[in-house]
Each structure stands twice: as C-alpha cells, then as structure tokens.
Design an enzyme around this catalytic site. Sequence first.
Site: not given
Ligand code: GCB
Length: 633
Positions: A185, A429, A503, A539
């Site tokens: 992204d 990922e 997330y 993350e």
């Molecule tokens: C992830 C990615 C990271 C993104 C993030 C997001 O899993 O590793 O590069 O910026 O999520 O905020 O979507």
Amino acid sequence: LLDTGMLFPRESSSRELKELSGLWVFRADKSPNRNQGFERAWYKSRLGETGPVIDMPVPASYNDITQDSTLRDFIGWVWYEREVVVPARWITDEGTRVVLRVGSAHYYSVVWVNGEKVTEHAGGHLPFEAEIGSLIQKDRIHPCRITIAVNNTLTLETLPPGTIQHMNDPIKYPDGYFVQNTYFDFFNYAGIHRPVLLYTTPKVYVDDITVVTDFLDNTGFVRYQVSVKGAATATLKVTLMDKDGHCVASSNEASGVLKVVDVKLWWPYLMHENPGYLYSMEVHLMAADERSTYEDVYALPVGIRTVKVTNTQFLINNKPFYFHGVNKHEDSDIRGKGLDWPLIVKDFNLMKWLGANSFRTSHYPYAEEILQMCDRHGIVVIDECPGVGIKDIRSFGNASLAHHLDVMDELVRRDKNHPSVVMWSVANEPAAEMQPAALYFKTLITHTKALDPTRPVTFITDSNYARDKGWPPVKQIVPDKQCGSSSQIVQAPYVDVVCVNSYFSWYHDPGHLEVIPIQLNAQFENWYGKYQKPIIQSEYGADAVPGLHSDPPMMFTEEYQNAVLRSYHDIFDQKRKQYVIGELIWNFADFMTAQGITRVVGNKKGIFTRQRQPKAGAFILKERYWRLANETG
Ligand code: GCB
C-alpha cells in the site's frame, strides 16, 4: 555470491570523499514508448541540449517536488545529470582509485560518466558503485558529467513485484494508457533516494571487513576477516580501540580473533545505562609494487554482543529481550523516500520519547545512515528486504527467486557488521499458502543463513492457523484467485521467530472491538501450539484521522485507535510472560499510499502524523513502553 565488499564510504587519512547532494538536472522521458532517452542517447551530451530540463534535488523522490501530477504518478525512465569538478590529484595520481557510489535509486538504474556506461543496478534500496578512475584519468577532463537514468517500473521479477496493466479499451482510456499495479500500500516513490558520492581509495585497498562477536564472562571476542583488493600481498595492522581511543587488542593477520578484556558489551536502549557502546576497529594496510607504495586506512565501528533464540525467548547478551517498538517507513512530506537528516534525528528523538527499543525496516532496507544511528543509540533492528507483496504465483518463478537471493546477498553484505541488526526478514506477507512458496522460502531462508549463520531469520506472515478452523483470513489486500485450498503456512518451519501481522476489528469484523481478545488469543495459541517458536506481533493497529473523535469509539477516530491498542495490549501482557517476545505497532507515522477507496490521503495508522505530531495513541504507547522498559528492560 558477491565477490566485492560494500563498505560504507568513510573519510580517513587515505580516503577522500565528495558528496554530490544538491541540485541535479532532470527530465522524465514522457515519450510514448518511454524510451526516447536511450534511442537518442541522451547520455552522450548534456541533458539540457536534448530537451527541456528542470531542477531536481538529490537525495529525494521526484514525485512530490513539482505541481505536475503526471510527474507524481510517472512510470518509466527519468534522467538525472550533474557535472562535478574532480580534484586534479584524483586525475593525475594513478595510485588513486575513484569510485562513484549511489546510496540507492529506485528501481532500475543505468549510470554513465562522460557518456560512457559505467554500471547498472536492479533494486531500489541498496547501494551500488562503479570504479571510474581510469575513465576520468583517460579523459583528463576536470568537470566530469554523471548521468543516471532511473526506471521505477515494477514487474513480477522485481522486488517488490508489481504488474503493468495496459488499458486497451478506447471508450474508457486514452491511447496507450497503462497503470502500475502493486501489491503493497505504500506509495511507489522513485528517484535517487540516498546520497551520490565520489570517494577515493588507494589502488591497493581494504575491500571488505566482516566481524562476528561473542563474549565469555568479562572477555569479548571479535572474530574478523579483512579482504584486500589490488595486490596479492599486503601488510595489515588491525587495532581495536575503545571509546577513549585506547588500543584494547591488535593483530597483524588478515583474519583472526581479537580478545578484549573487561569488555564493554553493546546493549539495547533502556536495557543498560550505557547502551550502544561501540569500539572502533582500525584496519591499516600497507603494500608496494614496482611503481609505488600504498597505504589504506579504514575504521569500522564494532559493537560486541550476541543474539540467540530459544523456543520462548529472544536473548541479547544472554538476557531476554522484549521488542517494544515500531514499524516505520522512509516517508515524509515533499521528499518522499529521500534521505533527510532532520527527519532521521527527529524520528530517533520520537522513538526515545516513546520508550521504543526497536523497529522493523518495513518493507525494505533503510539507509545505512539510519542503521549507524541505531548502532550508536542501541535501537534494535529487524532488517527487512524488499520482499513485500509477493502475492502472484508468477512471483515464485525461478527468475524472481534468483533476484531475491541476490538482494539478500546485497543486504547481508551491506548490513552484516551492524550490532543493532539482530534478525533478517526475507519477506512481508507473502502468499504463503501457494504451492511453490514452500521451496521458494526454504531456499531463501537457507541461503540467508548460509550468508550469515549468526542471526535468526524470519518472514512476516498475515496468516493464521485459526483459518484451519474455518475462520476468515486475517486480511486480504489482493483478492487471491490462485490461492490453493490448503491454508498451510508452508514456509513457517524454516523461520527462527514467528512474526505475525493481524488487524482484528479492522480488515474483518470492522468496528467490532469486542472480537479482539478471543481472536488474538487464538492467533497466539495456534501458532505457538503448532511450532513452539517465540512470536512477535509484527503489526497491529488501526487508522486514526488526527482530530477525528467519537465516543463510543468509531473506526477512523483517535478513540478507536486507542481502544484497539489497549485491547491488544491486554493479551500481549498475558502472553509475554510465556512466548510472545515483542510487539511492533503499525505504524510509527502516517505515510503516503497509492490513491484508493480505503486510504484518505495516505495510510493513517500512524501514532504520529506524517508531520511527526502525536495522536492520542502515542501517549498510550509511551506510557506502556516506559512501563515495559522498567519491567523487562
Ligand atoms: C499490512 C501490511 C502493511 C500495510 C498494513 C495496512 O499488513 O504489511 O504494509 O500498510 O497492513 O495498514 O493495511
């Protein structure tokens, strides 16, 4: 394997350095096939003679420098040029080697000096160089003209991969229209991102140094190897100096072990009252041939420390280390990914303010200048290569693997001597469930361990064993039609530390904060249950538009980001006494992304804004990290 070194250019009594930062001449090749520069050999004369040029600062991404949106989103070759006045002695002294070094340029570069091609390089985040002495000595021209063409196109064989999509529908798109697709992204900033230098060495010179450190009780050991180029034999003197300039060990051999009594170990920030202790290893070379004598001096900072992994712990100097840190990007207003000292120092001050002891170089190698700061300040680094967005099955092909192996060679060669670097990350990922991923990652991780047997290796996963129980994938950025039925994370057996991104309550179950404890708990138990390896939450986070508020919390507000953080932290606290060895927030600061319907002028998961001002979440993290520092060191 690479057969030359890539020592960071340092001045010494035998080495001079000329930095070429500042204004360069610039033109983007906007011709329909983007190839006019090569067809018309723009490198043969001054760039200004073949068309219009503009000023372009180096280092910087070119994307945000002008008001021209076609330059911001440009795909293809851009051309940089700069004339340099070279000191006369570099030209007249045949015992001098002159090297042109580019700290990094994104993505593919071709370099000419006075119209002659001197090198080319694939890859956006690592240095490359060319010896140009004979060329400028031959021409005897003092102002030498350096031309660098840089192409930011990403394909399935670049790292990171991408695809170019041609839009051939004349009803919808202009003739010849194409776009660059990526599977990550962050914005695909391009240009010359790190300093360009000219530096000299004598004709016989120290080409590379490798150090590996250890200690027993009060004695430190520095196992080293010096490689010399330019002569079959040379006399060496290797001296290890402490911070006060006292010699603590020395040798006359090209390789060996230096013993340091009463060693001062390199410790991470907050783990010791004197973190980041560095010795200086001075290598002094003398050689002679029938024409002259040569003397070269290079000083390498050395931190003495060990790294080990058990099934529940990460040990630095045999003490458990808990990563309480951040994920970063090289990203800021106007300069994009260009190296910027005020920004670097500000970020270190913010990390210290936060009580962060570590970061991951998501998702590519950062500037060496940043790693040097980490060495000095004791900030621990997970060093990631640009293997981000390996989502397309074609990216697992042989050519892609060969390039990925080369990039790991270049990365390890560049960063092997940094005490701050404690682990390599070969990818972020990847589509781990695809069949060819197993062999691909087995090869890649084995290769990395052969390059450096002293550091653990990992890749970062966004998969979850809970999937096997019918859960949805943690997150899916790219709809993955080629995905096989198996949700096995086939390369996981090869890593030393399991690094998981998740997330919960964001990419799925959006808005449902209450699912975090159960899902996070299951994530940890499933991974640990399967592999008995320590886990880092590599993350987690939520977007927060600064100044947007709501109570009860709603997505995109600062309160929601706070709630996600708190909820994750509760589970971390339960598991960190068992096998969870770290937590890295996504992200340190807001950063620019490609435009899209899920991003409001960039990714807003920063706990600082892009301008480095704290959101509410920064204060939660600050309080937590200082508490962890007191509890765990
Ligand atoms: C992830 C990615 C990271 C993104 C993030 C997001 O899993 O590793 O590069 O910026 O999520 O905020 O979507």
